[in-house]
Design an enzyme around this catalytic site. Structure first.
Site, short mmCIF file in Angstrom:
data_model
loop_
_atom_site.label_atom_id
_atom_site.label_comp_id
_atom_site.label_asym_id
_atom_site.label_seq_id
_atom_site.Cartn_x
_atom_site.Cartn_y
_atom_site.Cartn_z
N GLY A 45 0.84 -1.19 0.00
CA GLY A 45 0.00 0.00 0.00
C GLY A 45 0.87 1.24 0.00
N GLN A 50 2.94 9.96 1.31
CA GLN A 50 4.22 9.26 1.31
C GLN A 50 5.07 9.59 0.08
OE1 GLN A 50 2.23 5.27 2.18
NE2 GLN A 50 4.13 5.10 3.31
N CYS A 98 5.53 -0.09 7.47
CA CYS A 98 5.17 1.06 6.63
C CYS A 98 6.40 1.48 5.83
CB CYS A 98 4.71 2.21 7.53
SG CYS A 98 4.29 3.71 6.63
N LEU A 99 6.22 1.76 4.56
CA LEU A 99 7.35 2.15 3.71
C LEU A 99 7.98 3.45 4.19
CD1 LEU A 99 5.99 1.30 0.13
CD2 LEU A 99 7.57 -0.04 1.54
N HIS A 140 -4.74 1.14 7.17
CA HIS A 140 -3.40 1.71 7.35
C HIS A 140 -3.20 2.89 6.38
CE1 HIS A 140 1.14 1.27 7.86
NE2 HIS A 140 1.03 2.04 6.79
N GLU A 141 -3.58 2.68 5.12
CA GLU A 141 -3.40 3.75 4.13
C GLU A 141 -4.34 4.93 4.40
OE1 GLU A 141 -0.79 3.56 2.51
OE2 GLU A 141 -0.50 1.46 3.01
N HIS A 144 -3.03 7.36 6.80
CA HIS A 144 -2.06 8.31 6.25
C HIS A 144 -2.76 9.58 5.76
CE1 HIS A 144 1.85 6.39 6.25
NE2 HIS A 144 1.36 5.26 5.76
CO CO Z 1 2.25 3.39 5.77
#
Ligand code: CO
Length: 185
Positions: A45, A50, A98-99, A140-141, A144
């Site tokens: 995701g 991000q 998380c990236l 999760h996304e 953000h």
């Molecule tokens: Co994330």
């Protein structure tokens, strides 16, 4: 095009995002770039903040988790201006990463099932019920887009234990296999 991923500590990850307007230029190109960036970093995701954009848009693809979580098979979506309209009372705690926070994995408790409304990149409206790990990826996304990250949900003790790693991420010295933008670099 692969975009650099903004890391923990960057202000854009803390801003509330704005709706994408119908005349947003090259929306499809942005969605394609976000998918490419996500796949390149082995993520499931990626949300617009991000990649430095304060917009209500994220992409998900849980396919690689299909063996462990069958609901993730073929679960590939671009969600624009999403709205979670229902959450189950039942919650499940599972480990996430998380990236934007490389090297940190923590258990997070989230509703097991959600109902969400969103537009796709062709401006078609969808309403979908999502459960299992797919629901976790989406939540999760979605978080953000509200200016939150998953470690906001962990206990102060767990956060304290990760403090060194978090400081390295902020400084730009954390190990990472993809292109990033850290505060300190
Ligand atoms: Co994330």
């Amino acid at each position: 095009m692969i975009l650099p991923i903004y890391l923990y500590g960057q202000q854009v990850l803390r801003k509330e995002t704005e709706d994408v307007s119908r005349d947003y230029p090259e929306l499809k190109q942005l969605v394609a770039n976000m998918f490419k960036t996500m796949y390149h970093a082995d993520g499931v995701g990626l949300a617009a903040p991000q990649v430095g954009l304060s917009l209500r848009i994220f992409v998900v693809d849980g396919s690689v988790m299909g063996d462990d979580f069958p609901e993730c098979k073929g679960f590939r979506r671009a969600m624009i201006n999403p709205d979670i309209i229902e959450c189950s009372e039942e919650k499940i705690a599972l480990e996430e990463g998380c990236l934007s926070i490389p090297g940190i994995h923590e258990k997070v408790s989230r509703p097991a099932k959600i109902r969400i409304k969103y537009m796709d990149e062709n401006w078609n409206e969808h309403e979908e019920e999502i459960d299992g790990f797919a629901a976790r990826i989406v939540q999760h996304e979605y978080e953000h887009l509200e200016g939150h990250v998953f470690i906001d949900n962990i206990s102060p003790i767990r956060k304290q234990l990760n403090k060194g790693k978090l400081n390295n991420i902020i400084k730009g010295t954390a190990n990472c296999s993809y292109r990033t933008k850290a505060v300190g670099k």
